[in-house]
Enzyme design. Structure first.
Site, PDB file in Angstrom:
ATOM      1  N   LEU A 229       0.832  -1.209   0.000  1.00  0.00           N
ATOM      2  CA  LEU A 229       0.000   0.000   0.000  1.00  0.00           C
ATOM      3  C   LEU A 229       0.871   1.267   0.000  1.00  0.00           C
ATOM      4  O   LEU A 229       1.786   1.396   0.793  1.00  0.00           O
ATOM      5  CB  LEU A 229      -0.903  -0.024   1.247  1.00  0.00           C
ATOM      6  CG  LEU A 229      -1.993   1.047   1.275  1.00  0.00           C
ATOM      7  CD1 LEU A 229      -2.961   0.857   0.133  1.00  0.00           C
ATOM      8  CD2 LEU A 229      -2.692   1.020   2.607  1.00  0.00           C
ATOM      9  N   ASP A 230       0.546   2.209  -0.888  1.00  0.00           N
ATOM     10  CA  ASP A 230       1.250   3.494  -0.965  1.00  0.00           C
ATOM     11  C   ASP A 230       2.746   3.339  -1.184  1.00  0.00           C
ATOM     12  O   ASP A 230       3.543   4.177  -0.758  1.00  0.00           O
ATOM     13  CB  ASP A 230       1.028   4.328   0.309  1.00  0.00           C
ATOM     14  CG  ASP A 230      -0.422   4.723   0.485  1.00  0.00           C
ATOM     15  OD1 ASP A 230      -1.175   4.634  -0.491  1.00  0.00           O
ATOM     16  OD2 ASP A 230      -0.783   5.131   1.589  1.00  0.00           O
ATOM     17  N   GLU A 231       3.157   2.260  -1.850  1.00  0.00           N
ATOM     18  CA  GLU A 231       4.591   2.016  -1.994  1.00  0.00           C
ATOM     19  C   GLU A 231       4.985   1.734  -3.434  1.00  0.00           C
ATOM     20  O   GLU A 231       6.118   1.404  -3.709  1.00  0.00           O
ATOM     21  CB  GLU A 231       5.014   0.810  -1.138  1.00  0.00           C
ATOM     22  CG  GLU A 231       5.184   1.091   0.331  1.00  0.00           C
ATOM     23  CD  GLU A 231       6.549   1.708   0.646  1.00  0.00           C
ATOM     24  OE1 GLU A 231       7.365   1.897  -0.274  1.00  0.00           O
ATOM     25  OE2 GLU A 231       6.791   1.999   1.823  1.00  0.00           O
TER      26      GLU A 231
END
Lengths: 286, 286, 286, 286
Positions: A229-231
């Site tokens: 996530l968000d990476e």
């Protein structure tokens, strides 16, 4: 009279001497003449990336004969490649929740011809933005996440994407976490806009976090979605200044402008085939 | 063991199909392998520009044999070209008057290795900045313009430049107009920093002009000097925000930072052979 | 004829109606006339901050009589306040290690009058930058951290600071962690430049981290040092763009410019008494 | 329970000592407590400008009694002033021609509440954008300039503005020159977006001019319209980078984003009563 056609050739292979020359020569021999070209050899991963825009003045150009010729080099140099029409307009699904600014911005840019997308549908976990979809005459699919399990919901979404042969998924402030299997299935074809300057404020409420930390600059990040996530690999980032007197709400208003612009830029790079994945990073020829 | 050498090849010719491929192939056959390359065909002037950075793993590389081979293509395609060492450090003269910020900035960058210049001398129409030159142990030539005619002064300057074999002249806030003949003699090798966002405020006192007009953004412009004052080909521009409460003096302070940075960037592009003149404009591969 | 004196009044108190009017009236009655004023009430902490620049045309202005008058309001409104000369030049220590760019930049700005500092000494854990100190005729104290315990080293530093009556400590790329007790003793008077866009890349090697993450924008952060490493109140942040082709080394070169500029801006705000601490954040009237 | 009301007081007068204190005190005595305040004395024109946002916890606040009290100071200090509701939404006319991006942007921002406008009508010299007006249910007046004389056309426009009691006119890429008499009648209430960084490229086709000059940065300028074409007081300017490879058409696409954002910012400052005219310049408290 027909206009000569233009194509984009994309090449990825292990980095070594002579690739540019060999590729250029093969293009030349196929009467595909170079208009733009860019390449990059990553000294760390030892991978080589090349994007070439060519023009074919020969109206009888046949992909199959180019393929035959280029395959020889490709084999020799261990190249993965694609050659596609430079006017490619990807069949696209836009995912939204309740915020409309990124959606509005994408639809507007498409309508004036600055973002060549073929928008097939808008998918949402809320019914709120149906009216906007209607005014642009685009099908709007409300997937009720309250009533469906995540896997059932994603199965429904995948069915839509598959029926519409969607090639690009844009998460335009879509506030739902996608499953690993969904992400993996579409990896490299899902662009998300994150409302912060990653890796600064991951997770929820980044404007609240920015406010709490007292930072002086806000940012937005467009990236490919990965299962972390968000990476995922960052495509584009934009910033704007803030100050102590602004509330989280006011920061949000400022944030909206940079979110819209950042997402639009990232989508444009993707459409124009300018982005290469390089591990968890991107190479962008812009 | 010696490190393999790197070179920059620069090519200018009429735009036509196939140049990239032919140049690439010839480099490859000479065992000069492409590390970076960039090119641009101007649809308006129909001129083609190309910059290639190559590496020569072959220690016995001889310029003369490359020249022999490349000349054939050059003749065929009407190419003007140069091939020079990628570690080229131009012999440089810095021209100053009373303001020291750009000079200080250039000297500092040179000293830490971020601007590979071979600074031969500082030339000035004032004695004021001699101390700075001294601390860096660089000869300082004060040319007294009060006592000399312009042509005598410039003759004196040309003598210095010629003795030191100067290849690059940087006007680091040099407040003297150069004669047409001087400019023509060194055209393409004189970089000036103009303290405004050209073409906005030409001539003297741009900060006063900006103040009077009430603009909200200040700029600085680095450009090659041409015989039209403040009109030469623009290399780089930078801006910063100002507001109604600032005096012309305060604008100057803000201006100094952007002047230094803009000039340093332009000089860097020049050293790295990234700039091509294209009529009254520049093509810059950065 | 003497020029009328200018002062800065700083006020902090619980936020409530009427503070601005009461302070303004009291200044007026003391023949201190307002040139600039700014204030902010934080709705979250309920604290009120005010900065007023005044001019005293009355040559016989006495601080003691103003103090007497203002103390009454201060008591009523629970105000903490200071009134100091607007031309205040803080006695300053600059701390450095091996990187010289921020030091050079500060010394240059001081020398041309754009940063009114009274630089008393340069303190370093390395002997490397002594030459620069010498050229500006500033005492250079090399504190050998290899041979001294941290507490002995800091005792030595404190002795210097105390002897020179230092009021402001600037960490200009000082690569040593200060002890909690040192930080607490000087809290609010130590400004650090961190070479990243906090809170993105705390700790060591932020350029390497930025490279690894593949971010598209680099930043620098000037902040007051608190006992939480890299977590003190942020004063100023600046950014610049980077791309996939840059090495960590090239990012460092770009980073240097923004570090110098960001630190200089933060120091300027501090000198001009524009910064108020508000918990772990800052209020800045600029 | 009703929320306490907020007002904006605007003050302009000859600059002299003591204005801030007198105004503050009078507000305080009227139980109008200061939330924000900003002021500026222009040393050149000797004019003083002040904007104060106040809150009135007293529900029985009467404008007439404040007016009575404040008039005394106003007379003494030669003040021109207004006190209006902080939630003021000006009745607005948007003028357009064929380009839709600024119109779309303004309508979107109004619809999500970030630009508090009361849009009464859209006026155009072309029928093209009627559809957009319709989707937002705003009357669209097509004034056929081919068939009407300028004075008849403007008479028609003035009739509409008068009927709708329009307080603010936004020229959102309106490609018609307004007459001196029209401009004078509405001076200070007509905001235009000029598609260049004024004063750089006045007149028509600024993107073509920017292309021809080879500038490296594009800009947009929002300004009040004065009878000197493209010369009115500048409100806001924004810039973005361009390079040699871009055609005038591509510059236009980039320009559109900065035009929309610049115009929206200028309109916001106007609505919030942040802008004061100061000769041919503006004072903006933002």
């Amino acid at each position: 009279m027909t206009k000569p056609k233009e194509y984009i050739l994309r090449v990825t292979c292990p980095d070594r001497f002579g690739v540019v020359a060999k590729v250029s020569t093969c293009l030349n021999e196929s009467e595909l003449f170079i208009l733009e070209s860019a390449h990059f050899g990553d000294p760390e991963t030892n991978k080589f990336f090349m994007r070439v825009k060519v023009i074919s003045p020969n109206k009888n150009f046949k992909f199959s004969s180019f393929e035959k010729k280029f395959s020889l080099i490709a084999k020799e140099l261990n190249i993965e490649w694609t050659l596609i029409d430079a006017n490619f307009r990807p069949k696209t699904a836009i995912f939204v929740s309740k915020y409309s600014h990124c959606l509005q911005d994408l639809l507007y840019r498409e309508s004036v011809g600055s973002l060549p997308l073929d928008i097939k549908c808008i998918i949402s976990n809320h019914p709120d933005l149906r009216k906007i979809a209607k005014s642009y005459e685009i099908p709007y699919h409300f997937i009720n996440m309250q009533k469906l399990s995540k896997s059932n919901a994603e199965a429904k979404i995948n069915k839509i994407l598959s029926k519409e042969q969607v090639e690009l998924n844009i998460l335009a402030r879509y506030m739902q976490i996608l499953s690993k299997s969904f992400v993996n299935k579409h990896y490299g074809n899902i662009i998300n806009i994150h409302h912060s300057f990653l890796p600064s404020f991951k997770g929820a409420k980044p404007y609240q976090q920015a406010y709490t930390k007292g930072v002086k600059i806000l940012g937005a990040t467009a990236h490919y979605v990965s299962s972390d996530l968000d990476e995922g690999p960052i495509i584009e980032q934009t910033v704007d200044r803030i100050n102590h007197s602004m509330t989280p709400k006011e920061m949000e208003v400022i944030g909206r402008d940079i979110e819209s612009i950042t997402l639009a830029k990232a989508v444009k790079y993707h459409i124009e085939q300018r982005i290469f994945l390089n591990g968890n990073k991107t190479v962008i020829f812009n």
